[in-house]
Design an enzyme around this catalytic site. Sequence first.
Site, mmCIF file in Angstrom:
data_model
loop_
_atom_site.group_PDB
_atom_site.id
_atom_site.type_symbol
_atom_site.label_atom_id
_atom_site.label_comp_id
_atom_site.label_asym_id
_atom_site.label_seq_id
_atom_site.Cartn_x
_atom_site.Cartn_y
_atom_site.Cartn_z
ATOM 1 C CB ALA A 199 10.958 -5.390 4.187
ATOM 2 C CG HIS A 200 10.381 -2.753 -0.169
ATOM 3 N ND1 HIS A 200 10.514 -1.421 -0.468
ATOM 4 C CD2 HIS A 200 11.625 -3.160 0.183
ATOM 5 C CE1 HIS A 200 11.762 -1.046 -0.323
ATOM 6 N NE2 HIS A 200 12.456 -2.087 0.067
ATOM 7 C CG ASN A 201 10.480 -5.545 -4.144
ATOM 8 O OD1 ASN A 201 10.515 -4.370 -3.767
ATOM 9 N ND2 ASN A 201 9.977 -5.900 -5.301
#
Length: 339
Positions: free
Chosen positions: A247-249
């Site tokens: 997922a993001h980051n």
Amino acid sequence: MPDPRFFDSLGPALLSELAQAGAATLADAALGERVITHAAPLDASDAQAITFFSDAKRKDAAASTRAGACFVRPEHQGFLPPTCAALVTGRPQAAWAAAANRLHAPRRHEAGAPSLHPDAALEDGVALAPNVTIGQGASIGRGTRIGPGVVIGPGVVIGRYCRIGANAVIGFAMLGDNVAISAGAVIGEAGFGAALGPRGMVDLPQLGRVVIQDNVTLGANSCVDRGAFGDTTIGENTKIDNLVHVAHNVRIGRNCVLAAYTGVSGSTVVGDGVAFGGKAGVADHLNIGSGASIGAAASVFKDVPDGETWTGFPARPLKRWLRETAWLSRMAGGRGTRG
């Protein structure tokens, strides 16, 4: 500031205009002529940035923000420094999303452009299969082989001697050398972020990138989301199986292995040399220490220290899980009970 290779700037905009876009009220109407050029996170803003503050736990970050403006709930105005203009709203995240969409737009393939954009740069020895699309400003290193149906977005950087499988999609990303991307993998799509707006849920703009370092393998139909603001990072020599979601980051270190169906939630940090068994799940904003092992189908909701092996639901240290499982087995079998 979002990377201009991947995002077009639509600014600047007056603060009064952004307040209207976000259905917010300027606490000080005299600041309506303030010029804003970009959206940014609370703790990485400058005087020309607009941000949002919605969680009182981050009041220290709010107090020290350098942002020129901030969407904020009425009860939180007092947390902002006097240099930051308050835009008052009951839904700061949704309001910020509207403002960010006014200031930035993801770069996409130009309508009517040739499949190989004339502004793309390909070094010698790049091999392209049929039906490949390469966007404006993309750069591909020597000896890279790209399979049929691959889509490479504007500004993407791919290093030397990489292998990109059929129908992979790569955008908003920078890949190192000798990276192997299997068929159907998707790199750089928007991470999952949503907030409740006046008319229902709205998507939060994802203004970051993906950085994949040298010698990484990404399996078929796996997905690596771009960051919300910063980078989603996969470290050198990490090997990712088919059907994995990052997922993001998320930041994954070097020499990690992630087996099929593993999911790592947003903003989690994974150290070096970490192993994930199949179908392992990790909650958001956690730290998985270097050398740790996560068992198959484990569900991790807490930080995992360096070198430890955790498994189970919820995940806990392996020895504890074995003791508890043995005890439950005895109780279920009737042994150890009276009567």
